[in-house]
Design a protein around this motif. Structure first.
Motif, short mmCIF file in Angstrom:
data_model
loop_
_atom_site.label_atom_id
_atom_site.label_comp_id
_atom_site.label_asym_id
_atom_site.label_seq_id
_atom_site.Cartn_x
_atom_site.Cartn_y
_atom_site.Cartn_z
N VAL A 452 0.84 -1.21 0.00
CA VAL A 452 0.00 0.00 0.00
C VAL A 452 0.87 1.25 0.00
CG1 VAL A 452 -1.66 1.34 1.36
CG2 VAL A 452 -1.95 -1.14 1.12
N VAL A 453 1.91 1.24 0.85
CA VAL A 453 2.77 2.41 0.94
C VAL A 453 3.48 2.65 -0.40
CG1 VAL A 453 4.79 3.40 2.10
CG2 VAL A 453 3.10 2.10 3.43
N ASN A 454 3.91 1.58 -1.01
CA ASN A 454 4.65 1.72 -2.27
C ASN A 454 3.76 2.11 -3.44
OD1 ASN A 454 7.13 1.23 -1.15
ND2 ASN A 454 6.98 -0.99 -1.44
N THR A 455 2.54 1.58 -3.47
CA THR A 455 1.68 1.83 -4.64
C THR A 455 0.64 2.93 -4.39
OG1 THR A 455 0.06 0.19 -3.93
CG2 THR A 455 1.86 -0.58 -5.36
N HIS A 456 0.44 3.31 -3.11
CA HIS A 456 -0.65 4.23 -2.74
C HIS A 456 -2.00 3.69 -3.17
CE1 HIS A 456 1.45 8.24 -1.62
NE2 HIS A 456 2.17 7.21 -1.24
N CYS A 457 -2.13 2.39 -3.16
CA CYS A 457 -3.31 1.74 -3.71
C CYS A 457 -3.68 0.54 -2.84
CB CYS A 457 -2.94 1.33 -5.13
SG CYS A 457 -4.09 0.23 -5.92
N LEU A 458 -4.96 0.29 -2.62
CA LEU A 458 -5.43 -0.73 -1.66
C LEU A 458 -5.74 -2.07 -2.30
CD1 LEU A 458 -7.89 1.54 0.36
CD2 LEU A 458 -5.51 0.97 0.92
N VAL A 459 -5.87 -2.08 -3.62
CA VAL A 459 -6.18 -3.33 -4.32
C VAL A 459 -5.13 -3.55 -5.40
CG1 VAL A 459 -8.64 -3.31 -3.85
CG2 VAL A 459 -7.75 -2.08 -5.83
N ASP A 460 -5.24 -4.66 -6.14
CA ASP A 460 -4.16 -4.96 -7.07
C ASP A 460 -4.04 -3.94 -8.20
OD1 ASP A 460 -2.97 -6.98 -5.77
OD2 ASP A 460 -4.29 -8.52 -6.60
N SER A 461 -5.14 -3.39 -8.63
CA SER A 461 -5.00 -2.35 -9.66
C SER A 461 -5.84 -1.16 -9.26
CB SER A 461 -5.48 -2.88 -11.00
OG SER A 461 -6.85 -3.17 -10.91
N CYS A 462 -5.23 -0.02 -9.29
CA CYS A 462 -5.95 1.20 -8.94
C CYS A 462 -6.09 2.08 -10.17
CB CYS A 462 -5.23 1.98 -7.85
SG CYS A 462 -5.74 1.44 -6.19
N VAL A 463 -7.06 2.97 -10.10
CA VAL A 463 -7.30 3.91 -11.20
C VAL A 463 -7.14 5.32 -10.67
CG1 VAL A 463 -8.85 2.36 -12.43
CG2 VAL A 463 -9.78 3.95 -10.74
N ASN A 464 -6.85 6.24 -11.58
CA ASN A 464 -6.75 7.63 -11.16
C ASN A 464 -8.15 8.23 -11.07
OD1 ASN A 464 -3.92 8.31 -10.82
ND2 ASN A 464 -3.76 7.68 -12.97
N GLU A 465 -8.26 9.25 -10.20
CA GLU A 465 -9.57 9.85 -9.98
C GLU A 465 -10.04 10.56 -11.23
OE1 GLU A 465 -11.47 12.64 -6.69
OE2 GLU A 465 -9.67 11.60 -5.97
#
Ligand code: GBH
Length: 465
Positions: A452-465
């Motif tokens: 999470v810290v490295n990707t700033h994302c909580l799931v395997d693939s995140c999208v931009n807002e």
């Protein structure tokens, strides 16, 4: 954004700060080394060990006084710590801060996390106003010593535990039993001491050090037990007695009206000649109001509140003053600490309520976490705790426009859990308290947090807002 169990897949902003938290008494040990003075937790654990679940104490704890480099290596592996001037102590914190910075970690420093020097306590401690001068001098010293390298300051950690638990129901050192009286005096002085420390920074350090100062206030979320207006009012009253007690003077000015009214009403019925809640003068209200640059928020869980008949008049207590007892739903999934439940939806509601009630402050969640009882191996439930809480935090940012700029997990290490001794463990790292080495071992949830810290994302693939 309405289902608290669907994980938010938006990236956290690049500027979002992720971290972990510890506190000196809980990890450092070395309680009598290098000229360190005695504090109220040394005294309590040594003279009244029966009050601690496993009779444990912080004499050695995680031995972080000697092992801080190793701890920072662990932290880097992922991404806060906290009277006479003690040269060895100063050197320890200088080294600690330098080692953090050398590893690209931003230190966020809590000036006071409950370890009142015993002599200050003997002289009256937080129920005496002299403590405001002492605390101001102490804050000035730490700004002077460390302020070139520290940009985020927090004056007090969880004043409610210092006062309600320390002077009300004796659930924390100094374990004074003065319900409905001592705890209000304590709060009065803590608020003044916080404001003093804030103004000292403002007047003497801000221009050159350019940091920010705030306080850590803790609260669970209090959810009304039903859709009735009476339950909604009871829950709001509880929020004001827990969080508003500290936040209202600092963010809005003076104690909440509901506290002033209820404590005055009950004090009179009890036969007191004036309210047990001390009064601030106009000047004091103005001096305390606005003493924040952001808000440090500790929150772990939720409670339910239902309206009850006015508690009968008897011995004074904060609980009866609230007139709003709390309870939890037995179906909520829980941690080793009975008060920690997986109620991530409460975090979003809490953030939205704080934004609306306290002028939309910038918020960092300084503590949030899950305890086990020492069994390690699969701790996927801790991973789910972080994921669902962080998801609700991200929802609050996205849908409610709450200004959250960071999150630090409690805690980097299993540690001395106050009255619970070593029986409840919040660490991302297991610590073997039976080995002289205090061996640290990563728990699986640390791997998730790293991602999470490295990707700033909580799931395997995140999208931009
Ligand atoms: C934090 O407080 C502390 O800042 C930290 O030092 C500590 O290690 C961490 O929690 C984990 O415990 O038994 O129902 O009366 C968290 C807020 C509020 C938690 C009071 C314990 C007692 C609940 N605390 N609460 S109950």
């Amino acid at each position: 954004g309405d289902d608290p169990y669907i994980i938010n897949d938006k990236y956290f902003p690049d500027s979002f700060l992720f971290g972990t938290a510890t506190a000196s008494y809980q990890v450092e040990g070395a309680w009598n080394e290098d000229g360190k003075g005695e504090n109220i937790w040394d005294r309590l654990t040594h003279t009244r060990p029966e009050l601690i679940a496993d009779r444990g104490n912080g004499d050695i704890a995680c031995d972080s006084y000697h092992k801080y480099k190793e701890d920072i290596a662990l932290l880097k592996g992922l991404g806060r710590f906290a009277n006479q001037v003690n040269d060895a102590g100063v050197a320890y914190y200088k080294n600690l801060i330098k080692e953090l910075k050398d590893n690209g970690i931003e230190p966020m420093v809590t000036i006071f996390h409950w370890d009142t020097p015993q002599p200050i306590h003997e002289a009256g401690g937080f129920t005496s106003e002299f403590v405001v001068d002492y605390f101001g001098d102490y804050a000035r010293l730490v700004y002077r010593l460390f302020g070139d390298d520290v940009k985020y300051w927090l004056t007090f950690n969880e004043p409610k535990q210092i006062c309600h638990e320390g002077y009300g129901d004796a659930q924390k050192a100094p374990a004074i039993v003065s319900p409905g009286i001592g705890e209000y005096l304590c709060t009065h002085n803590v608020l003044k001491a916080h404001a003093r420390a804030y103004h000292i920074y403002d007047e003497e350090f801000r221009a050159t050090q350019k940091g920010q100062v705030s306080i850590v206030i803790d609260t669970p979320w209090y959810e009304p037990n039903s859709f009735s207006i009476a339950d909604a009012e009871a829950a709001e009253r509880k929020r004001q007695f827990v969080f508003g007690w500290y936040a209202n003077p600092i963010f809005n000015g003076d104690y909440p009206e509901i506290m002033k009214a209820r404590i005055a009403m009950r004090s009179e019925l009890e036969g007191f000649s004036s309210s047990r809640l001390p009064k601030f003068t106009k000047d004091e209200i103005a001096y305390i109001k606005g003493t924040y640059d952001y808000l440090g928020l500790n929150s772990y869980s939720s409670y339910l509140v239902a309206a009850v008949p006015e508690p009968t008049i008897g011995n004074p207590s904060w609980e009866d003053d609230t007139g709003a007892p709390e309870f939890q739903d037995p179906s909520w999934e829980g941690a080793a600490s009975h008060w920690v439940k997986l109620t991530p939806w409460g975090m979003r509601k809490l953030l939205r309520w704080i934004k609306a009630t306290y002028n939309d402050p910038a918020i960092i969640i300084t503590e949030n976490g899950y305890s086990d009882n020492g069994t390690y191996g699969d701790d996927s439930i801790r991973q789910r705790y972080y994921q669902t809480f962080l998801s609700n935090i991200r929802d609050a940012m996205e849908f409610d426009k709450v200004n959250v700029f960071g999150y630090t997990v409690w805690s980097l290490l299993d540690n001395m859990e106050w009255m619970m001794g070593y029986t409840e463990k919040f660490g991302l790292h297991h610590v073997d308290f039976n080995s002289p080495n205090r061996t640290r071992t990563e728990k699986p949830s640390a791997q998730y947090y790293r991602k999470v810290v490295n990707t700033h994302c909580l799931v395997d693939s995140c999208v931009n807002e």
